[in-house]
Design a protein around this motif. Structure first.
Motif: not given
Length: 304
Positions: A298-304
């Motif tokens: 979820e953290t990576i998805k927010r960044r992308l």
């Protein structure tokens, strides 16, 4: 750290602790049940160390040891000789929380220990240093700078770094984070910086190879976005450091990715008073009903 590995792999984590007499056996038993490799010394002739960790209305933190310094130093401080001999050949990363002067001594002492045990210094692990809160004062600046030559990564929080730099502040949220990054620019020739900023996330400032290299910084946001999702921040910094260590190991040293691991680890600790709640559902280990892997995605998805 344990949120990132299963019980079958938990022995990769080593933990050294000195316990006083009234520290309940249940605490060390619960830790052992998690499967980590432990090196615990029980010092039943002494009370366990105590400190006051307080937060004001602006979330500015104050940390004050209650155990006399001479007593803590003589009996409870973790030293290189407390590391199990069998660990010396396999450790890849070591987290130490201490002052600048003792950080330098610790790393030197560890290297001497390796030589004494016949371990090649080529096996020297990387050190991830968390400056102890009570050493983050302007008069300790020279020791702080000297210790940077001994470590791979240093991670003060933004209040501690401002205090080291002699920058006064009344409100934690009012600290100029960009200004902090500019102040430490010369020091990034010595080590990587990860500045923990509480609800404001963290700032990753990689080491520069030379003075002409550009100063680069990136932000990792805190996992929780709303104050209502946070119950107690005690231990969040420690948990962040554990996640950071796992991230550095699993990503091969990717600082930004490792900081995201740290943010996820802290997210479990702040959800309640005390440690996160462990459960096992259909063979899957969960913490507070969730997994670190899912929160990382979820953290990576927010960044992308």
């Amino acid at each position: 750290m344990r949120t990132w590995v299963t019980r079958n792999n938990a022995a990769q984590i080593g933990y050294v602790e000195n316990l006083g007499r009234e520290c309940p056996c249940e605490a060390s038993d619960a830790l052992a049940a998690m499967g980590a490799t432990l090196a615990i010394r029980r010092l039943d002739q002494f009370l366990h160390p105590r400190a006051w960790n307080t937060f004001n209305r602006n979330d500015t933190r104050s940390f004050q040891m209650q155990t006399p310094e001479h007593e803590y130093a003589a009996h409870f401080r973790i030293l290189p000789e407390h590391v199990e001999p069998s660990w010396l050949r396999s450790l890849k990363l070591i987290h130490i929380c201490t002052s600048g002067a003792r950080c330098s001594q610790w790393v030197t002492g560890y290297q001497e220990r390796m030589v004494q045990e016949g371990v090649p210094t080529s096996a020297m692990p990387d050190f991830v240093w968390e400056p102890s809160p009570n050493s983050c004062i302007a008069s300790e600046w020279d020791n702080f700078v000297m210790a940077l030559d001994c470590v791979a990564v240093v991670s003060p929080n933004h209040e501690e770094l401002a205090s080291l730099l002699g920058i006064p502040f009344q409100d934690s949220d009012a600290i100029d984070l960009s200004g902090l990054v500019e102040h430490i620019a010369p020091l990034t020739l010595q080590a990587h910086f990860i500045i923990r900023c509480g609800a404001r996330g963290c700032i990753v400032v990689p080491r520069r190879s030379n003075a002409q290299s550009p100063l680069v910084s990136t932000r990792v946001e805190a996992f929780w976005k709303h104050a209502t999702e946070v119950v107690d921040v005690t231990g969040a910094g420690n948990s962040f450091m554990g996640g950071l260590m796992v991230g550095l190991y699993q990503t091969g040293g990717d600082l930004h990715a490792a900081a995201e691991y740290g943010s996820v680890s802290a997210s479990f600790v702040v959800q309640q008073f005390g440690p996160p709640i462990f459960s096992e559902v259909d063979g899957e280990e969960k913490w507070n009903g969730d997994t670190a892997a899912r929160r990382l995605k979820e953290t990576i998805k927010r960044r992308l």
